[in-house]
Design an enzyme around this catalytic site. Sequence first.
Site, PDB file in Angstrom:
ATOM      1  N   ASP A  72      31.128 180.962 -20.680  1.00 30.90           N
ATOM      2  CA  ASP A  72      30.192 179.521 -21.355  1.00 30.90           C
ATOM      3  C   ASP A  72      29.153 180.244 -22.272  1.00 30.90           C
ATOM      4  O   ASP A  72      28.422 179.793 -22.109  1.00 30.90           O
ATOM      5  CB  ASP A  72      29.750 178.057 -20.200  1.00 30.90           C
ATOM      6  CG  ASP A  72      29.765 177.554 -21.391  1.00 30.90           C
ATOM      7  OD1 ASP A  72      30.035 177.011 -23.011  1.00 30.90           O
ATOM      8  OD2 ASP A  72      28.801 176.959 -20.804  1.00 30.90           O
ATOM      9  N   ASP A  94      22.889 180.477 -15.719  1.00 32.28           N
ATOM     10  CA  ASP A  94      24.175 178.991 -15.854  1.00 32.28           C
ATOM     11  C   ASP A  94      26.100 179.811 -15.942  1.00 32.28           C
ATOM     12  O   ASP A  94      25.976 179.873 -17.093  1.00 32.28           O
ATOM     13  CB  ASP A  94      24.436 178.079 -16.796  1.00 32.28           C
ATOM     14  CG  ASP A  94      25.183 176.600 -16.448  1.00 32.28           C
ATOM     15  OD1 ASP A  94      25.635 177.069 -15.060  1.00 32.28           O
ATOM     16  OD2 ASP A  94      25.167 175.756 -17.379  1.00 32.28           O
TER      17      ASP A  94
END
Length: 324
Positions: A199, A216
């Site tokens: 992502d 993340d």
Amino acid sequence: MSHPFSTLTPDLVLDAVESLGYLSDARVLALNSYENRVYQVGIEGETPLIAKFYRPDRWSDAAIREEHAFSAELAEHEVPVVAPLSRDGETLFAHGGFRFALFPRRGGRAPEPGNLDQLYRLGQLLGRMHAIGASRPFAHRETLAVDNFGHAALRALLDGGFVPKSLLPAYESVARDLLARLDELFSRVRYQAIRLHGDCHPGNLLCRDDSFHMVDLDDCRMGPAVQDLWMMLAGERHERLGQLAELVDGYQEFHDFAARELPLIEGLRALRLMHHSAWIARRWDDPAFPLAFPWFAGERYWGDQILALREQLAALDEEPLRLF
């Protein structure tokens, strides 16, 4: 039906952090996160920590630990990534029915769109990450594919009745046409699936003191290397060509880039569009989602999606980006 985080109160967050031996100063700040819940927690006399509470039933414990192990592996090779903190050799903890991890706080700003100098340095960072990612596969995390990001996404939208009836025939028609093209594209283009960030949008690559770090890795998975590069590109075709050249120049200092993957870019963009809509649909029973995405239930959103998918169909007919 109560949503997965209905019992995750500020007191529970503080109790979870203090269960690991930290003394909080009772300050809890909710950060911008929907899939999981993420909080900045003040610590007496020390820098605040980031506490991430995983959405129940999304990932297995093994998959979460594999994410953590990938972060630790990158950090061991001096790739700048925010890895979870370890207590007695463990990084995944449980409290009050929730699994959670703690991270050091790292601030920064997102890259400037089109900044060629930054793109070169981002390419270096991604090349270093992929050199490690290509060394061995994930065992417990999924692979990005047309089936799970495309076909499964369409099924979730249709089965849940999320597309307005007035637009359903048009949406389903363009989605099925697009998926047929993507099936052909991904079967034709050869690529090696490696461990990815997954992502890698600009908000997950932060700059501080003229150096970048990654945050993340919740969506890390197996897939083509170009998945972590294409979201760095913006603007008209001639601008993206120049940006791609800088990105890949930096990347290839640390890892070989397979130019044969470039035709996948528009296909990956299409899959991200469909997967994003399905992600919101699958989480619609979480009260945070209708509040954050109120336009999802309106005809305007779905009309825009139909147009976006048609544009992706047209983009698949255009000449792929290439390296100079």
